[in-house]
Scaffold this active site. Structure first.
Site, mmCIF file in Angstrom:
data_model
loop_
_atom_site.group_PDB
_atom_site.id
_atom_site.type_symbol
_atom_site.label_atom_id
_atom_site.label_comp_id
_atom_site.label_asym_id
_atom_site.label_seq_id
_atom_site.Cartn_x
_atom_site.Cartn_y
_atom_site.Cartn_z
ATOM 1 C CB SER A 55 -0.939 0.127 1.251
ATOM 2 O OG SER A 55 0.036 0.116 2.519
ATOM 3 C CG ASP A 115 -3.804 -2.693 -1.500
ATOM 4 O OD1 ASP A 115 -4.729 -2.993 -2.295
ATOM 5 O OD2 ASP A 115 -3.948 -2.842 -0.411
ATOM 6 C CG HIS A 116 -6.498 0.661 -1.831
ATOM 7 N ND1 HIS A 116 -7.835 0.819 -2.105
ATOM 8 C CD2 HIS A 116 -6.640 -0.362 -1.070
ATOM 9 C CE1 HIS A 116 -8.719 -0.234 -1.965
ATOM 10 N NE2 HIS A 116 -7.997 -0.874 -1.072
ATOM 11 C CG ASP A 150 -9.201 3.555 -4.371
ATOM 12 O OD1 ASP A 150 -10.260 3.906 -4.981
ATOM 13 O OD2 ASP A 150 -8.986 3.115 -3.270
ATOM 14 C CD GLU A 152 -12.403 0.407 -4.227
ATOM 15 O OE1 GLU A 152 -11.139 -0.254 -4.132
ATOM 16 O OE2 GLU A 152 -13.273 0.844 -3.435
ATOM 17 C CG HIS A 208 -10.727 -1.542 3.116
ATOM 18 N ND1 HIS A 208 -11.405 -0.621 2.142
ATOM 19 C CD2 HIS A 208 -10.213 -2.439 2.552
ATOM 20 C CE1 HIS A 208 -10.883 -0.843 0.978
ATOM 21 N NE2 HIS A 208 -10.174 -1.877 1.015
ATOM 22 N N GLY A 213 -11.321 -5.841 1.413
ATOM 23 C CA GLY A 213 -11.944 -6.090 2.958
ATOM 24 C C GLY A 213 -12.243 -7.468 3.064
ATOM 25 C CG ASN A 232 -7.173 -6.924 -2.422
ATOM 26 O OD1 ASN A 232 -7.017 -7.785 -3.356
ATOM 27 N ND2 ASN A 232 -6.971 -5.550 -2.483
ATOM 28 C CB VAL A 233 -6.020 -11.346 3.204
ATOM 29 C CG1 VAL A 233 -6.153 -11.371 4.466
ATOM 30 C CG2 VAL A 233 -6.610 -12.250 2.062
#
Ligand code: G3H
Ligand code: ZN
Length: 306
Positions: free
Chosen positions: A50, A82-83, A104, A134, A180, A209, A230-231
């Protein structure tokens, strides 16, 4: 193996109705835990970083750790942003060797989300790197977020079709009931909405999330087009739980390896549980390609980047 692109990996997962675990990592122990379990379980894996992780570790460490971890195993490893909430972050990650990006724009107005996603996709595709986008918004847990907010932020299936066509994104994160950073598995997904999106969109769908989603709901989602799960929170909980236990059991210990190493082992078991749940365990053969009775998917087909 060298890092691989997420595109062929997710497309294969979509075809075969399993999902690739996309695990967030902030430090060396988390990266090691994720990649070691992927190797043990013969599963492809997405290691995602991230913007916060990049700020914490620095770009060189964030990308370098994943590249080193990937080079030590014989399963496909993807390095994913990520994002990424702006164009510039995506360009920086492209330059740093990421093999999968995410823009995102879910907090932006629809037209702005379309325009920036398209801009990111246009430059990333020049060098063969896929882009996740997204639409709708997967909210984050706070005291103020209500179930009505979650429902209002869900992805509109008709808009999804237009969004994918206009942006040329390669995978789509959809909002269908997850939130999330939930610390207990209490959320149930809106599978009918997912089916409606899937009927209009043929690219792999992404579940964000997932830590707060009931396992049976995740399985239904995978049956209906979710190819990347996603974890983050569940792994962070495992790391902290292991560290807490070690500190409690060894209050006078001064060697950090004896403490953090216990956290790393906990993360490994959390990753293993998810990889088995998602159905990705055992999908990679000893050459690094997909096992399949129908189509052998060798590592040369995986779009190796470097
Ligand atoms: O992008 C990251 C994920 O959506 C993680 O969500 O922390 O709720 O598992 P989570
Ligand atoms: Zn997310």
């Amino acid at each position: 193996m060298p890092l691989v692109s997420s595109k062929p990996v997710l497309e294969e997962a979509l075809r075969r109705h399993f999902a690739v675990g996309a695990f967030n990592a902030n430090n060396m122990e988390q990266v090691q835990a994720i990649v070691e379990v992927a190797q043990e379980e013969r599963a492809p894996v997405i290691l995602q970083v991230s913007q916060g992780a990049i700020r914490y570790a620095g770009m060189e460490f964030a990308a370098g750790l994943v590249k080193i971890a990937a080079s030590l195993v014989s399963v496909p490893v993807v390095l994913h942003l990520d994002h990424g909430t702006d164009f510039e972050q995506n360009v920086l990650c492209l330059r740093a060797g990421f093999t999968s990006l995410m823009y995102d724009g879910s907090k932006r107005p629809f037209e702005e989300n379309v325009a920036t996603t398209r801009r990111v996709a246009d430059i990333a595709h020049i060098v063969g790197i896929p882009v996740e986008a997204e639409l709708g918004q997967v909210l984050r847990v706070t005291d103020k977020v209500t179930q009505d907010d979650v429902i209002a932020a869900m992805t509109d299936p008709d808009q999804a079709e237009e969004f994918v066509r206009r942006t040329t994104c390669d995978s789509l994160a959809v909002a269908c009931g997850s939130v999330h950073a939930m610390t207990a598995r209490e959320a149930t997904l809106d599978i009918d909405r997912l089916k409606a999106i899937r009927a209009r969109v043929s690219i792999p769908l992404v579940l964000h999330g997932s830590s707060g989603v009931k396992h049976e709901s995740i399985l239904e989602a995978i049956e209906n087009g979710i190819a990347k799960v996603n974890v983050a929170t569940a792994l962070n909980q495992a790391l902290i739980a292991g560290i807490r236990r070690a500190v409690a059991e060894l209050p006078d210990e001064t060697d950090p390896r004896k403490i953090i190493g216990v956290g790393r082992d906990e993360v490994k078991e959390a990753v293993r549980e998810k990889i088995r749940l998602f159905g990705s365990a055992g999908t990679i053969d000893s050459t690094g390609g997909f096992t399949s009775p129908k189509k052998q998917f060798r590592s040369a087909d995986l779009g190796e980047i470097e």
